[in-house]
Design an enzyme around this catalytic site. Structure first.
Site, PDB file in Angstrom:
ATOM      1  N   GLU A 154      42.568  41.495  38.474  1.00 23.79           N
ATOM      2  CA  GLU A 154      41.750  41.636  39.317  1.00 23.79           C
ATOM      3  C   GLU A 154      42.485  43.245  39.875  1.00 23.79           C
ATOM      4  O   GLU A 154      41.967  44.348  40.161  1.00 23.79           O
ATOM      5  CB  GLU A 154      41.038  41.229  40.297  1.00 23.79           C
ATOM      6  CG  GLU A 154      39.907  41.001  40.296  1.00 23.79           C
ATOM      7  CD  GLU A 154      39.670  39.495  39.363  1.00 23.79           C
ATOM      8  OE1 GLU A 154      41.197  39.305  39.574  1.00 23.79           O
ATOM      9  OE2 GLU A 154      39.113  38.706  39.196  1.00 23.79           O
ATOM     10  N   HIS A 184      33.531  31.718  46.102  1.00 25.76           N
ATOM     11  CA  HIS A 184      33.154  32.440  45.626  1.00 25.76           C
ATOM     12  C   HIS A 184      31.552  32.943  46.850  1.00 25.76           C
ATOM     13  O   HIS A 184      30.554  33.718  45.654  1.00 25.76           O
ATOM     14  CB  HIS A 184      31.782  32.186  44.095  1.00 25.76           C
ATOM     15  CG  HIS A 184      33.357  31.976  42.941  1.00 25.76           C
ATOM     16  ND1 HIS A 184      34.062  31.146  43.237  1.00 25.76           N
ATOM     17  CD2 HIS A 184      33.236  32.739  41.693  1.00 25.76           C
ATOM     18  CE1 HIS A 184      34.671  30.957  41.885  1.00 25.76           C
ATOM     19  NE2 HIS A 184      34.333  32.329  41.177  1.00 25.76           N
TER      20      HIS A 184
END
Lengths: 325, 323
Positions: free
Chosen positions: A57, A126
């Site tokens: 990321e 998440h």
């Protein structure tokens, strides 16, 4: 059209016109995007423009910054907001600061798309929301989109803007249905009055706005009142003008967000109202937000950790009774 | 190397050192504040890399005054930035660590160790996409090679065969931590070896650095893909002005200064490039004058106006911003 299709359509239309627009992220290409937002685009525009990245990321955002410096208009996708934490150095130290640190010599026309929020039993790593951090970073534009038409127009505007934009989507909205008015000349950074009313201003954004709308009937019936519901649409800038007009009319504010309450984005709205509109208020503002706990896996616990249609209804009614409605 | 380039390199190295000593002096008097990272001792690497990589784009670190000047920024505008003045290259908003000049394809000036590497990789992607293979050079220290940004970047650059030159200036110290205590080996090119062509050079010798980078850029232009060059160097000062340099022994410093890049290259000028002593003195005099002019300019330059505080937070104004 579905929310994800509206986003796909916005990407497609602009990519067709401008070959400087590229997409990068995990599984955005051959896989079609984990929420199918970039479905079909790699077939149409090729792997050079729809780039499947490694699971890295920091590099997804860091490379996008470099692409923007190099003259492209990258649209980076973070698979889910929690993963973005690995990219926060790039978002905060680079993406948001180069324009200022270089005294305007560098500009970064780039978008980072952020699917986020409590979806369905995805547990603590998440399910989070980071608009409270992102909206507090000078130099970033932050869009939160809850509506199909807004999603389409806002993503186009975000891509065309010459500033870095964090574009927040909610994972439960991708299959939401709605109409897109292709001729709409809306300013996607302006708040949207979703329902007009005269007694209570309810401010919200992203998916929980839909829960607010579902709770309004019961609230109005019980309190014999009329609610105005506002979708913030943009968290930087904040459309204080639209909020002020509404709150001056209704004299009451309810702020509803899904995120943890402490330090949540709504605290900025309530603090602004306390500073600027204190004497317009007939009741203390009410904040409805998530609990200050990591999001649990168990469905019952998960639902207890965030506002729901029932809890919003109940809390607003209680507050209304206590405050003379 | 051509004679004129050798002259230019010596001029810039000499100027760079004089510039840094002046910056140190004005830090002591308070004209310059914040963090000031001096490049004294590393001039050969800073100058020769920029002169060799004359095309393409450059991303570098916070120890970049000399690189910025060697890339073409005028010393007076760099000094004005160190003084925090409006006419500084970043309008007084960046300071010593954040020198930017896109007109010279110089993109900072990044003060997050390793943070500039993914940006350089992205830029290299853009250039390749645009059909431009002049390449991107990203400069970082040995300390950055232990972080995730570095490893991610090697991987991506190699996967996409990007036109990028990774230039590692290995001065053996990440602030005060010796590379031996932070990595299993002293030679950082070993980390890049599985991904790309690597080369190690003596960073104290401007001619070695110049030739290696010249060759690397021509390979990039031919579509070679990423290259890693490690240059061993030595900083003569502490990490920044707030570092008393207590972690290095006087013996180590003596050994380090024996490799001084300036006398080395001056000797080259006399013996290989046939400059006379007088010609060299003339070059030095010109450099001293330029630094003197830079200090005078920075001293007399205007502070930014208070309005500058709010300028360039964003490029585009949006209509509905109300505060």
């Amino acid at each position: 059209m579905l929310y994800r299709e509206a986003l796909n359509r916005a990407l497609d239309e602009l990519m067709e016109k401008d070959e400087n627009i590229v997409i990068l992220g995990e599984d955005v290409g051959l896989y079609g995007g984990s929420y199918r937002v970039s479905e079909g685009l790699v077939e149409k525009y090729g792997e050079k423009r729809v780039i499947d990245t490694p699971i890295a990321e920091l590099s997804i955002v860091g490379n996008a910054v470099g692409m923007a410096i190099g003259g492209l208009r990258p649209v980076a996708e973070i698979m889910t907001a929690n993963f973005s934490l690995l990219a926060f150095d790039q978002i905060i130290n680079h993406m948001s600061k180069f324009h200022y640190m270089s005294n305007g010599k560098i500009k970064l026309p780039m978008v980072v798309r952020f699917p986020q929020g409590v979806s369905r039993q995805l547990a603590a790593q998440h399910s989070e929301s980071y608009e409270q951090m992102l909206s507090a970073v000078p130099g970033l534009r932050v869009i939160s989109t809850s509506d199909v038409n807004h999603a389409y127009h806002a993503l186009k505007k975000a891509i065309l803007l010459d500033d870095p934009v964090v574009f927040i989507e909610h994972e439960l909205l991708y299959n939401k249905k709605g109409e897109v008015n292709f001729n709409d000349t809306m300013d996607p950074f302006k708040a949207r009055i979703v329902k007009e009313g005269k007694d209570i201003t309810i401010v919200s954004y992203l998916k929980i706005l839909d829960d607010v709308l579902k709770s309004v009937d019961a609230i109005e019936k019980e309190l014999n009142c009329n609610c105005e519901v506002i979708d913030l649409c943009s968290l930087n800038p904040i459309d204080y003008d639209t909020l002020a007009k509404s709150i001056e009319k209704t004299s009451r504010l309810v702020m509803v967000e899904e995120d943890h309450k402490t330090g949540g984005f709504g605290s900025q709205i309530v603090s602004w109202v306390a500073e600027e509109l204190f004497y317009s208020l007939d009741a203390p503002p009410l904040r409805i937000a998530g609990e200050d706990v990591p999001i649990p896996y168990n469905r019952k616990l998960e639902l207890a950790s965030i506002p729901t249609v029932d809890s919003i209804t109940q809390k607003v009614i209680e507050w209304g009774h206590k405050n003379g409605l | 190397m051509e004679k004129l380039i050798a002259q230019d390199i010596y001029y810039l190295m000499y100027l760079g050192r004089a510039f840094e000593y002046k910056a140190k002096e004005h830090y002591m008097t308070g004209d310059i504040s914040g963090f000031l990272h001096l490049d004294i001792g590393q001039e050969a690497l800073s100058v020769a890399s920029m002169k060799a990589f004359e095309k393409g784009d450059v991303f570098t670190t916070y120890r970049e005054h000399i690189m910025a000047i060697a890339r073409g920024m005028e010393p007076k505008y760099v000094m004005a930035e160190l003084f925090g003045k409006a006419s500084g290259v970043s309008g007084g908003k960046g300071g010593s660590m954040h020198l930017f000049d896109p007109s010279h394809f110089f993109y900072g000036g990044d003060a997050i160790v390793g943070g500039q590497i993914p940006n350089a990789v992205g830029c290299a992607y853009a250039r390749k996409y645009q059909g431009n293979l002049e390449g991107v050079m990203v400069v970082f220290g040995d300390g950055a090679t232990n972080g995730g940004a570095f490893f991610e970047s090697l991987n991506i650059a190699a996967t996409h065969k990007l036109p990028i030159l990774f230039l590692c200036e290995n001065n053996e110290y990440a602030i005060g931590t010796n590379i031996k205590r932070a990595a299993p080996f002293r030679e950082q090119y070993k980390k890049a070896e599985p991904y790309m062509l690597t080369k190690a050079v003596d960073g104290m010798k401007a001619d070695e650095v110049y030739n290696a980078i010249k060759e690397a850029q021509s390979l990039l232009e031919k579509g070679h893909g990423p290259i890693f060059i490690e240059a061993y160097t030595c900083r003569f000062e502490g990490h920044s002005m707030s570092d008393a340099n207590l972690y290095r022994s006087s013996q180590e410093m003596k050994h380090c200064k024996a490799k001084d890049p300036l006398p080395y290259f001056k000797n080259k000028m006399l013996t290989e490039f046939n400059f006379t002593q007088e010609e060299i003195e003339a070059v030095e005099k010109k450099a001293d004058e330029s630094v003197q002019e830079a200090v005078e300019f920075a001293t007399n330059a205007k502070e930014p106006s208070l309005d500058a505080l709010y300028e360039h937070v964003f490029y585009e104004e949006l209509n509905n911003v109300v505060s």
